[in-house]
Design a protein around this motif. Structure first.
Motif, PDB file in Angstrom:
ATOM      1  N   ASP A 134      39.703 -52.015  10.019  1.00 17.84           N
ATOM      2  CA  ASP A 134      38.666 -51.097   9.526  1.00 17.84           C
ATOM      3  C   ASP A 134      38.236 -50.098  10.352  1.00 17.84           C
ATOM      4  OD1 ASP A 134      38.250 -52.831   7.561  1.00 17.84           O
ATOM      5  OD2 ASP A 134      36.460 -53.925   8.396  1.00 17.84           O
ATOM      6  N   LYS A 135      39.096 -49.946  11.587  1.00 22.43           N
ATOM      7  CA  LYS A 135      38.735 -48.611  12.417  1.00 22.43           C
ATOM      8  C   LYS A 135      40.197 -47.622  11.977  1.00 22.43           C
ATOM      9  CE  LYS A 135      38.787 -47.232  17.015  1.00 22.43           C
ATOM     10  NZ  LYS A 135      38.828 -47.768  18.645  1.00 22.43           N
ATOM     11  N   PRO A 136      39.810 -46.660  11.801  1.00 18.58           N
ATOM     12  CA  PRO A 136      41.082 -45.459  11.293  1.00 18.58           C
ATOM     13  C   PRO A 136      41.608 -45.105  12.524  1.00 18.58           C
ATOM     14  CG  PRO A 136      38.776 -45.065  10.411  1.00 18.58           C
ATOM     15  CD  PRO A 136      38.440 -45.850  11.382  1.00 18.58           C
ATOM     16  N   ILE A 137      42.998 -44.868  12.451  1.00 21.43           N
ATOM     17  CA  ILE A 137      43.747 -44.233  13.264  1.00 21.43           C
ATOM     18  C   ILE A 137      43.730 -43.005  13.341  1.00 21.43           C
ATOM     19  CG2 ILE A 137      46.126 -43.992  14.170  1.00 21.43           C
ATOM     20  CD1 ILE A 137      46.957 -46.564  12.801  1.00 21.43           C
ATOM     21  N   THR A 138      43.471 -42.061  14.355  1.00 31.21           N
ATOM     22  CA  THR A 138      43.298 -40.740  14.401  1.00 31.21           C
ATOM     23  C   THR A 138      44.228 -40.220  14.999  1.00 31.21           C
ATOM     24  OG1 THR A 138      40.884 -40.523  14.153  1.00 31.21           O
ATOM     25  CG2 THR A 138      41.734 -38.673  14.800  1.00 31.21           C
ATOM     26  N   VAL A 139      45.209 -39.304  14.282  1.00 34.67           N
ATOM     27  CA  VAL A 139      46.468 -38.676  15.052  1.00 34.67           C
ATOM     28  C   VAL A 139      46.200 -37.119  14.803  1.00 34.67           C
ATOM     29  CG1 VAL A 139      47.801 -40.652  14.642  1.00 34.67           C
ATOM     30  CG2 VAL A 139      48.010 -38.652  12.849  1.00 34.67           C
ATOM     31  N   GLY A 140      46.958 -36.471  15.689  1.00 33.80           N
ATOM     32  CA  GLY A 140      46.802 -34.903  15.531  1.00 33.80           C
ATOM     33  C   GLY A 140      48.433 -34.339  15.320  1.00 33.80           C
ATOM     34  N   LEU A 141      48.454 -33.286  14.592  1.00 37.11           N
ATOM     35  CA  LEU A 141      49.592 -32.530  14.698  1.00 37.11           C
ATOM     36  C   LEU A 141      49.504 -31.263  14.239  1.00 37.11           C
ATOM     37  CD1 LEU A 141      49.575 -32.289  11.299  1.00 37.11           C
ATOM     38  CD2 LEU A 141      50.741 -34.304  11.149  1.00 37.11           C
ATOM     39  N   ASP A 142      50.789 -30.401  14.305  1.00 35.69           N
ATOM     40  CA  ASP A 142      50.706 -29.125  14.075  1.00 35.69           C
ATOM     41  C   ASP A 142      51.068 -28.819  12.628  1.00 35.69           C
ATOM     42  OD1 ASP A 142      51.245 -26.326  13.844  1.00 35.69           O
ATOM     43  OD2 ASP A 142      52.331 -25.892  15.385  1.00 35.69           O
ATOM     44  N   GLY A 143      49.965 -28.257  11.703  1.00 38.51           N
ATOM     45  CA  GLY A 143      50.221 -28.005  10.311  1.00 38.51           C
ATOM     46  C   GLY A 143      50.931 -27.010   9.930  1.00 38.51           C
ATOM     47  N   THR A 144      51.439 -26.350  10.921  1.00 38.43           N
ATOM     48  CA  THR A 144      52.210 -25.021  10.547  1.00 38.43           C
ATOM     49  C   THR A 144      53.747 -25.192  10.737  1.00 38.43           C
ATOM     50  OG1 THR A 144      52.365 -23.962  12.746  1.00 38.43           O
ATOM     51  CG2 THR A 144      50.283 -23.611  11.060  1.00 38.43           C
ATOM     52  N   PHE A 145      54.130 -26.695  11.151  1.00 35.92           N
ATOM     53  CA  PHE A 145      55.494 -26.962  11.606  1.00 35.92           C
ATOM     54  C   PHE A 145      56.332 -27.335  10.430  1.00 35.92           C
ATOM     55  CE2 PHE A 145      58.348 -28.928  14.787  1.00 35.92           C
ATOM     56  CZ  PHE A 145      58.513 -27.662  15.887  1.00 35.92           C
ATOM     57  N   ALA A 146      56.562 -26.484   9.420  1.00 38.60           N
ATOM     58  CA  ALA A 146      57.290 -27.009   8.294  1.00 38.60           C
ATOM     59  C   ALA A 146      58.901 -27.331   8.663  1.00 38.60           C
ATOM     60  CB  ALA A 146      57.327 -26.048   7.081  1.00 38.60           C
ATOM     61  N   PRO A 147      59.433 -28.509   7.945  1.00 36.86           N
ATOM     62  CA  PRO A 147      58.993 -29.104   6.836  1.00 36.86           C
ATOM     63  C   PRO A 147      58.392 -30.792   7.432  1.00 36.86           C
ATOM     64  CG  PRO A 147      61.329 -29.364   7.098  1.00 36.86           C
ATOM     65  CD  PRO A 147      60.771 -28.494   8.278  1.00 36.86           C
ATOM     66  N   HIS A 148      57.945 -30.446   8.676  1.00 36.56           N
ATOM     67  CA  HIS A 148      57.365 -31.816   9.323  1.00 36.56           C
ATOM     68  C   HIS A 148      55.935 -31.859   9.048  1.00 36.56           C
ATOM     69  CE1 HIS A 148      61.064 -32.974  11.815  1.00 36.56           C
ATOM     70  NE2 HIS A 148      61.018 -31.291  11.823  1.00 36.56           N
ATOM     71  N   ALA A 149      55.291 -30.851   9.036  1.00 31.04           N
ATOM     72  CA  ALA A 149      53.459 -30.710   8.589  1.00 31.04           C
ATOM     73  C   ALA A 149      53.469 -29.203   8.138  1.00 31.04           C
ATOM     74  CB  ALA A 149      52.906 -31.342   9.737  1.00 31.04           C
ATOM     75  N   MET A 150      52.810 -29.056   6.905  1.00 30.78           N
ATOM     76  CA  MET A 150      52.374 -27.825   6.362  1.00 30.78           C
ATOM     77  C   MET A 150      51.708 -28.130   5.552  1.00 30.78           C
ATOM     78  SD  MET A 150      56.233 -27.538   4.345  1.00 30.78           S
ATOM     79  CE  MET A 150      56.816 -28.861   3.552  1.00 30.78           C
ATOM     80  N   PRO A 151      50.727 -26.975   4.981  1.00 33.98           N
ATOM     81  CA  PRO A 151      49.571 -27.048   4.007  1.00 33.98           C
ATOM     82  C   PRO A 151      50.275 -27.675   2.758  1.00 33.98           C
ATOM     83  CG  PRO A 151      49.802 -25.119   5.134  1.00 33.98           C
ATOM     84  CD  PRO A 151      50.877 -25.608   5.550  1.00 33.98           C
ATOM     85  N   LYS A 152      49.759 -28.439   2.026  1.00 35.21           N
ATOM     86  CA  LYS A 152      50.041 -29.073   0.862  1.00 35.21           C
ATOM     87  C   LYS A 152      49.911 -28.373  -0.189  1.00 35.21           C
ATOM     88  CE  LYS A 152      49.704 -33.509  -1.738  1.00 35.21           C
ATOM     89  NZ  LYS A 152      48.977 -34.938  -1.726  1.00 35.21           N
ATOM     90  N   VAL A 153      50.820 -28.226  -0.970  1.00 34.16           N
ATOM     91  CA  VAL A 153      50.975 -27.262  -2.443  1.00 34.16           C
ATOM     92  C   VAL A 153      49.584 -27.676  -3.277  1.00 34.16           C
ATOM     93  CG1 VAL A 153      52.159 -26.189  -3.986  1.00 34.16           C
ATOM     94  CG2 VAL A 153      53.294 -26.470  -2.019  1.00 34.16           C
ATOM     95  N   GLY A 154      48.840 -27.145  -3.560  1.00 34.92           N
ATOM     96  CA  GLY A 154      47.658 -27.306  -4.476  1.00 34.92           C
ATOM     97  C   GLY A 154      46.688 -28.467  -3.852  1.00 34.92           C
ATOM     98  N   GLY A 155      46.691 -28.675  -2.580  1.00 30.33           N
ATOM     99  CA  GLY A 155      45.847 -29.407  -1.810  1.00 30.33           C
ATOM    100  C   GLY A 155      44.589 -28.710  -1.420  1.00 30.33           C
ATOM    101  N   LYS A 156      43.801 -29.771  -0.880  1.00 31.56           N
ATOM    102  CA  LYS A 156      42.543 -29.190  -0.325  1.00 31.56           C
ATOM    103  C   LYS A 156      42.728 -28.501   0.889  1.00 31.56           C
ATOM    104  CE  LYS A 156      40.021 -33.171  -2.328  1.00 31.56           C
ATOM    105  NZ  LYS A 156      39.444 -34.548  -1.816  1.00 31.56           N
ATOM    106  N   PRO A 157      41.764 -27.561   1.591  1.00 37.54           N
ATOM    107  CA  PRO A 157      41.869 -26.926   2.612  1.00 37.54           C
ATOM    108  C   PRO A 157      42.180 -28.019   3.911  1.00 37.54           C
ATOM    109  CG  PRO A 157      40.218 -25.937   1.467  1.00 37.54           C
ATOM    110  CD  PRO A 157      40.512 -27.310   0.654  1.00 37.54           C
ATOM    111  N   GLY A 158      43.098 -27.721   4.553  1.00 42.36           N
ATOM    112  CA  GLY A 158      43.263 -28.546   5.591  1.00 42.36           C
ATOM    113  C   GLY A 158      44.461 -29.719   5.534  1.00 42.36           C
TER     114      GLY A 158
END
Length: 288
Positions: free
Chosen positions: A30-54
């Motif tokens: 029941d305990k969430p895992i919290t992980v961090g990443l750089d959301g500007t490092f496409a295509p590994h992590a980037m803003p989701k098209v049509g997604g919510k902010p963040g």
């Protein structure tokens, strides 16, 4: 007289240890895992098209989500500037980092890494109209941008005097590439998959020299979280064995991983061989 087999004994002990860790993880479902990443490092992590902010998407987002699924834990993915990720991990804000993190000797002294899940190379990207930069000697007199706090920032700072170039550090990889596109710098130095994505998305860019230093991307943990590291490594190994990472590789990079590469190879022990924190104990991945 019967003689014991040390190798079998080691494997049995490793299996028992992993089983205990797995049971501990199950008790925390029941305990969430919290992980961090750089959301500007496409295509590994980037803003989701049509997604919510963040909201982000990419190879490493899928990788982290699948790891959590296999651990039967909810996951909370936090995107922020790369330069603040490792300090936040060590401060306890994150359980581990989903950002592709280059395993270097310096980092391995202060962090605990899983085995590598991707090979990574340093590579330049520059304007298509600019003269080619096919080798490091061609960097003399150039302005090279990097993502602040990254392994590329470290490499550039270490080698700027040797090759005679100037380093411009930016808070995000997107800013570093845009400085090149705007003509404020000659080239950006980043990971090969990241700069290839930038060149694919921007027809005004092209790829330059690639630097192979035998490095890998892996998931970093705090030094004292051996159990967490081993548990996530087990999930990553199972994802290699059943082809999950290979499928993500094709989805986000457009090509199959090379045979023998980190994306498809399960390494002996825990961690990256030859670095601090590596545990050579052999084990068999426990895949449910």
């Amino acid at each position: 007289m019967r003689h014991s087999n040390p190798s079998l004994a080691m494997l049995a002990a490793a299996g028992i240890s992993l089983l205990l860790v797995t049971r501990l993880a199950m008790a925390q479902t029941d305990k969430p895992i919290t992980v961090g990443l750089d959301g500007t490092f496409a295509p590994h992590a980037m803003p989701k098209v049509g997604g919510k902010p963040g909201e982000v998407e990419g190879f490493n987002v899928d990788l982290a989500t699948e790891v959590a699924k296999r651990l039967k834990r909810p996951i909370n993915i936090v995107a922020q500037e790369f330069s603040g990720l490792i300090p936040a991990l060590n401060a306890g804000r994150f359980d581990w980092l989903a950002a592709p993190t280059t395993v270097t000797p310096e980092r391995a002294k202060n962090l605990l890494f899983t085995e590598g899940y991707l090979n990574t190379y340093y590579q330049l990207v520059l304007k298509k109209s600019a003269p080619d930069i096919a080798g490091l000697d061609a960097l003399k007199g150039k302005k090279i941008t990097v993502n602040k706090g990254s392994a590329y920032d470290k490499w550039a700072d270490t080698n700027k005097d040797r090759y005679g170039f100037e380093v411009l550090a930016f808070p995000t990889q997107t800013d570093a590439v845009q400085a090149v596109m705007a003509g404020r710098a000659d080239a950006n130095l980043g990971g090969n998959t990241v700069v290839a994505w930038a060149a694919k998305q921007n027809p005004t860019l092209k790829l330059g020299a690639r630097i192979d230093e035998g490095l890998m991307w892996a998931a970093p943990f705090r030094k004292d979280d051996v159990a967490g590291r081993n548990l996530v490594e087990n999930a990553i190994e199972c994802m290699k064995l059943d082809g999950t990472i290979a499928r993500l590789h094709e989805k986000w990079f457009g090509i199959k991983p090379e045979p023998g590469s980190a994306a498809v190879t399960v390494f002996k022990g825990y961690g990256v061989p030859g670095t601090d924190g590596y545990d050579p104990t052999e084990h068999k991945p426990q895949c449910g």
